[in-house]
Design a protein around this motif. Structure first.
Motif, mmCIF file in Angstrom:
data_model
loop_
_atom_site.group_PDB
_atom_site.id
_atom_site.type_symbol
_atom_site.label_atom_id
_atom_site.label_comp_id
_atom_site.label_asym_id
_atom_site.label_seq_id
_atom_site.Cartn_x
_atom_site.Cartn_y
_atom_site.Cartn_z
ATOM 1 N N TYR A 71 -9.072 1.826 -4.703
ATOM 2 C CA TYR A 71 -7.846 1.058 -4.501
ATOM 3 C C TYR A 71 -8.123 -0.017 -3.461
ATOM 4 N N GLY A 79 -5.761 -0.803 -8.626
ATOM 5 C CA GLY A 79 -6.259 0.561 -8.607
ATOM 6 C C GLY A 79 -7.071 0.909 -9.824
ATOM 7 N N ILE A 136 0.352 5.964 -7.424
ATOM 8 C CA ILE A 136 -0.965 6.589 -7.556
ATOM 9 C C ILE A 136 -0.839 8.109 -7.526
ATOM 10 N N ASP A 151 2.314 1.516 -3.587
ATOM 11 C CA ASP A 151 1.263 1.874 -4.535
ATOM 12 C C ASP A 151 0.825 3.321 -4.374
ATOM 13 N N SER A 199 0.824 -1.211 0.000
ATOM 14 C CA SER A 199 0.000 0.000 0.000
ATOM 15 C C SER A 199 0.858 1.262 0.000
#
Length: 283
Positions: free
Chosen positions: A261, A278, A213, A209, A206
Motif C-alpha cells: 500500500y 493497494g 483494506i 483506505d 490512509s
C-alpha cells in the motif's frame, strides 16, 4: 472487433521497448517488489486487487500484484479483468469480444467464457462502447503481456466494465464468474482494477483506505460496500473488488494478504492531496 489503446503514451509508454523498461522499473522500484517475476505453477484460482493510475504513480504497487500472479500461473490462463467505468459510455455493466491491441502486441478475449457470461448473467451486456476509452482495464494489459514474455504463459482476457457498482449487481457478477469458471474448467485469475481514496490529505486517505483494506482481507464484501458508502470513501472500483471477492469465495478461497500500500504522495512528495493504491491477493 479490434479495441485500440486509449491511454498509451499517457498512462504508460506507447513505444514497446520503453514500455518494457517502464514495467521493469516498476518491479525494481523501492516501492515495488524488488525483483523481476519468475515462472510459476497454477494450483488454484487467485484474485488480486490492482491499481490503475499512470505507471509512474501506481506502477510499483501494481507490480506486487503481477509478481504474485507470476508465481501462480502456467500454460493457458483466463484473466477476468474487472474495472470501473470512468467515461460514462455504454452499458451499466459490459463485456466485449475481440482483440485488445497494445504496444506489446494483441491480446485476445476468451470468447467461450464471454458467451456464457453475458448470456447467463442478466446484468452484463455485450457492448464494446463501454471499453473504447476506458483506462481501468487497459492499463492491466501490458503487465499481463510482460508476464507472457517472461513466463511462456498465454492469457485470454474477459474484460468487464462496471458503471453499475451496487452490491447486488457486483455479487451477481462474482457468482457467475465463479460458476462459469468451474463449468468450463478454466485456469482463472480475477483482477479487480481499483484505486482507493482520491484527492484527500495523506492522513485522511490512509485511515479511510485502512478500513476497506481490512474488509478485503476479511473477504467481507458486504461490509466493504457498507464502509465505502457510510465513510464516503472515494474508491473508484469497489464494485469490481466486491465481484472479485464473491467469485473467489465461490471458488474456495480461504486466504488473503496485503502485498503493498502506498499513495501518490510517496512518489511526488506532496501529501496534501493524494490517491491511495493497494495490492492485495486472495487465494
Amino acid at each position: 472487433m479490434i479495441r485500440n489503446p486509449a491511454v498509451a503514451g499517457a498512462f504508460y509508454p506507447a513505444e514497446p521497448n520503453n514500455l518494457v523498461e517502464m514495467i521493469e522499473y516498476c518491479y525494481l522500484h523501492k516501492l515495488g517488489p524488488g525483483t523481476i517475476p519468475s515462472k510459476g505453477v497454477f494450483k488454484k484460482p487467485i484474485g488480486v486487487v490492482c491499481p490503475h493510475a499512470g505507471y509512474l504513480y501506481s506502477g510499483p504497487v501494481a507490480a506486487h500484484s503481477y509478481n504474485a500472479i507470476s508465481r501462480k500461473i502456467d500454460d493457458s490462463i483466463t484473466a477476468v479483468v474487472l474495472g470501473p467505468n470512468h467515461t460514462g459510455l455504454g452499458s451499466g455493466v459490459s463485456t466485449m469480444k475481440g482483440i485488445w491491441r497494445a504496444p506489446l502486441g494483441d491480446m485476445h478475449t476468451d470468447d467461450e467464457f464471454i458467451d456464457m457470461l453475458w448470456k447467463e448473467c442478466d446484468v452484463i451486456d455485450l457492448d464494446e462502447t463501454s471499453h473504447l476509452r476506458e483506462h481501468s482495464i487497459e492499463v492491466q494489459i501490458p503487465f499481463l503481456q510482460h508476464l507472457e514474455l517472461l513466463n511462456a504463459v498465454k492469457f485470454r482476457i474477459v474484460p468487464i466494465c462496471m458503471m453499475m457498482q451496487d452490491y447486488e449487481t457486483a455479487v451477481e457478477i462474482g457468482y457467475f464468474i465463479a460458476k462459469i469458471s468451474k463449468e468450463l474448467d478454466k485456469k482463472v485469475i480475477v483482477i479487480a482494477s481499483s484505486d482507493f481514496t482520491h484527492y484527500e490529505p495523506q492522513e485522511v486517505a490512509s485511515k479511510k483506505d485502512a478500513i476497506v483494506i481490512k474488509d478485503i482481507l476479511n473477504m467481507n464484501e458486504k461490509e466493504l460496500y457498507a464502509d465505502v458508502i457510510n465513510n464516503n470513501i472515494t474508491m473508484c472500483g469497489y464494485g469490481p473488488v466486491i465481484a472479485m471477492i464473491k467469485a473467489m469465495k465461490e471458488l474456495g478461497a480461504k486466504n488473503s494478504r496485503l502485498l503493498s500500500y502506498s499513495t501518490s504522495g510517496d512518489i511526488t512528495g506532496d501529501y496534501s492531496s493524494v490517491v491511495g493504491y493497494g495490492s492485495l491477493l486472495i487465494e
